[in-house]
Scaffold this motif. Structure first.
Motif, mmCIF file in Angstrom:
data_model
loop_
_atom_site.group_PDB
_atom_site.id
_atom_site.type_symbol
_atom_site.label_atom_id
_atom_site.label_comp_id
_atom_site.label_asym_id
_atom_site.label_seq_id
_atom_site.Cartn_x
_atom_site.Cartn_y
_atom_site.Cartn_z
ATOM 1 N N UNK A 1 1.043 -1.114 0.031
ATOM 2 C CA UNK A 1 -0.188 -0.110 0.060
ATOM 3 C C UNK A 1 0.708 1.200 -0.036
ATOM 4 N N UNK A 2 0.887 1.950 -0.957
ATOM 5 C CA UNK A 2 1.448 3.335 -0.931
ATOM 6 C C UNK A 2 2.312 3.220 -2.446
ATOM 7 N N UNK A 3 2.466 2.099 -2.778
ATOM 8 C CA UNK A 3 3.421 1.936 -4.115
ATOM 9 C C UNK A 3 2.801 2.535 -5.181
ATOM 10 N N UNK A 4 1.431 2.753 -5.157
ATOM 11 C CA UNK A 4 0.631 2.995 -6.388
ATOM 12 C C UNK A 4 0.925 4.526 -6.880
ATOM 13 N N UNK A 5 1.384 5.253 -5.504
ATOM 14 C CA UNK A 5 1.477 6.599 -5.720
ATOM 15 C C UNK A 5 2.848 7.001 -5.757
ATOM 16 N N UNK A 6 3.724 5.985 -6.049
ATOM 17 C CA UNK A 6 5.212 5.969 -5.870
ATOM 18 C C UNK A 6 5.742 6.485 -4.597
ATOM 19 N N UNK B 1 -7.445 3.219 1.720
ATOM 20 C CA UNK B 1 -8.271 1.677 1.361
ATOM 21 C C UNK B 1 -9.516 1.514 1.926
ATOM 22 N N UNK B 2 -9.602 1.943 3.168
ATOM 23 C CA UNK B 2 -10.952 1.835 3.962
ATOM 24 C C UNK B 2 -11.980 2.917 3.632
ATOM 25 N N UNK C 1 -2.853 -2.772 0.252
ATOM 26 C CA UNK C 1 -3.995 -1.881 0.524
ATOM 27 C C UNK C 1 -3.821 -0.567 -0.130
ATOM 28 N N UNK C 2 -4.291 -0.359 -1.520
ATOM 29 C CA UNK C 2 -3.978 0.899 -2.232
ATOM 30 C C UNK C 2 -4.747 1.893 -1.841
#
Ligand code: BMA
Length: 373
Positions: free
Chosen positions: A93-98, A140-141, A130-131
Motif C-alpha cells: 500500500x502506497x506503491x501506487x503513488x510512488x 483503502x478503507x 491496501x491501495x
C-alpha cells in the motif's frame, strides 16, 4: 462366456487409460513459481502448515529497522522461538503513488531488501496491497462512494490513472530480483476480504461482475502485459459468509492459485469465547477445503490472529484446535506494530503467550523457516 473375457479385458485397459479428471486452468507461471506452487501443495497434502508473520523483518513490538540496517536478522518471532517464520508478508500500500514508504512506514527499498533476504534464506514471501482510494483520494478503507471500482474499469473516468497505479505496483514487483536478475517467486493476494464492505472493493461497493473485472484487469496487466509470471495469486474472502457467498466473486480458475480466508479472533463483547474462534476457523477452512478440491487450488489461512493475544494458550488451544485436521499450506498472523502497543498478533520476548507459541511451533504440523529449507 469365454469369448467375452477379451472384451472385458479391453474395457479394463480402456478405463485404465481414460484421462484423469483434467486439472483446471491456472495462472501463467515461470519455473520458480511453479516450483513454489508444487511445494505449497505438497506441504498442504502432508498435513503440515507453515507459520507466517506480516512485516516480521521490518519491525516488532518495540523496534523498527534502522535506515542503515542491512542484515534483516531481527524478528520478534525468532527472538522467541529461535527461528524465522517460514512465510513473511509485506504490504505494498502506497506503491501506487510512488511513495517512498508504505502505509505502515516501511521504506519500499527496505521491503525489497527484506523480501530478497528472506527468499535467499529459503523463505516464502507474500504481498498484500491496501491501495488508496483512486476516486476520493482517501485510503483503502474509504467506502464513501460505491463508484470507485466502476470508475477504474475500462471506460471509467479513472481508468488511465489506475493503470498508472498498476504500473507502479508492477515496477516494484518486477524490481524484486536476485543479483543474477531473477524475479523472486511470491504469493500476491490482491482485493482481499472483499466479502466484507470495509474496503472500496468490498461487497457492497461493487457488483460481482465489477469485482471479477477488477481482478482480471489486474491479472492481465501484471501477467500478460508486464510478464510477471513469478506470482502465485491468492483469493481471500473473510469470515461471515456461506459457501455461495464465499465463491460468488471468485474470479475464475485461470486467475487463482491459492484459496484462503481471513479470520480473526476477537474478545469483543458478544464474542467472548475462544471456541467461537475455533468454530469460525473450522467453518471457514471447511469452505476453503471444498473450494480447493473443486477447483484444484492450494488451501491457506491467509490472515489470522488475535489483537494483543490476551489468552496465554491461544496458539495451542484456539488456533491449533481451529486448524487441526485441515490441510493448509500456511497461516499468516498479522503485524506487531511498534507505534501501537496494543496492535500485535505475533509473540515477542516476554509476551504472555510466548511459551505457548513455542509449544505450538514444536507441533509436528507447524513449520518455520528451518523446517522448509
Ligand atoms: C490493518 C492494520 C493497519 C494497517 C493495515 C495494513 O489491519 O494493521 O494498521 O495499516 O492493516 O497493513
Amino acid at each position: 462366456m469365454k469369448h467375452l473375457l477379451p472384451l472385458f479385458a479391453l474395457c479394463l485397459i480402456l478405463l485404465g487409460c481414460a484421462p484423469q479428471e483434467s486439472k483446471t486452468a491456472s495462472p501463467q507461471h515461470n519455473a520458480d513459481a511453479e516450483a513454489l506452487l508444487t511445494k505449497l501443495a505438497s506441504i498442504a497434502a502432508e498435513g503440515k502448515t507453515m507459520y507466517g508473520h506480516q512485516d516480521d523483518l521490518m519491525y516488532g513490538h518495540t523496534w523498527r529497522i534502522g535506515p542503515d540496517e542491512t542484515a534483516y536478522d531481527r524478528s520478534d518471532i525468532k527472538m522467541v522461538c529461535g527461528d524465522f517464520p517460514a512465510v513473511v508478508g509485506f504490504d505494498l500500500g502506497g506503491i501506487e503513488l510512488g511513495d517512498e514508504r508504505n502505509l505502515d512506514g516501511n521504506v519500499f527499498a527496505q521491503i525489497k531488501a527484506a523480501a530478497l533476504a528472506h527468499y535467499a534464506r529459503g523463505g516464502i514471501v507474500t504481498y498484500s496491497w491496501h491501495p488508496r482510494n483512486p476516486l476520493t483520494g482517501g485510503d483503502a478503507w474509504d467506502v464513501s462512494s460505491k463508484e470507485v471500482v466502476a470508475s477504474i474499469l475500462e471506460g471509467g473516468a479513472n481508468h488511465e490513472k489506475f493503470m498508472g497505479w498498476l504500473k507502479n505496483l508492477a515496477d516494484f514487483i518486477a524490481s524484486v530480483q536476485t543479483a543474477d536478475g531473477k524475479k523472486i517467486p511470491a504469493i500476491f493476494r490482491p482485493w482481499h476480504e472483499h466479502t466484507g464492505s470495509w474496503f472500496w472493493w468490498g461487497r457492497n461497493l461493487c457488483t460481482v461482475e465489477q469485482y471479477k473485472d477488477l481482478w482480471a484487469m489486474t491479472y492481465n496487466y501484471l501477467v500478460k502485459e508486464r510478464g510477471l509470471d513469478n506470482l502465485l495469486w491468492a483469493y481471500s474472502p473473510n469470515t461471515g459468509v456461506m459457501y455461495d457467498g464465499f465463491m460468488e466473486r471468485y474470479p475464475g480458475d485461470g486467475y487463482v492459485d491459492i484459496i484462503g480466508f481471513d479470520c480473526y479472533s476477537s474478545l469483543a463483547p458478544g464474542r467472548k469465547k475462544h471456541s467461537d474462534f475455533r468454530n469460525s476457523i473450522r467453518y471457514g477452512l471447511g469452505m476453503v477445503t471444498m473450494a480447493c478440491e473443486r477447483h484444484h487450488k492450494v488451501p491457506a489461512l491467509t490472515e489470522t490472529g488475535i489483537e494483543g493475544i490476551e489468552f496465554d494458550k491461544w496458539w495451542t488451544n484456539a488456533l491449533y484446535k481451529g486448524i487441526d485436521g485441515f490441510n493448509i499450506a500456511y497461516l499468516l498472523t498479522w503485524r506487531n506494530a511498534p507505534d501501537r502497543p496494543e496492535h500485535y498478533f505475533g509473540v515477542f520476548p516476554g509476551q504472555a503467550s510466548a511459551d505457548d507459541f513455542n509449544d505450538f511451533c514444536k507441533l509436528d504440523k507447524i513449520l518455520n523457516l528451518n523446517d522448509i529449507r
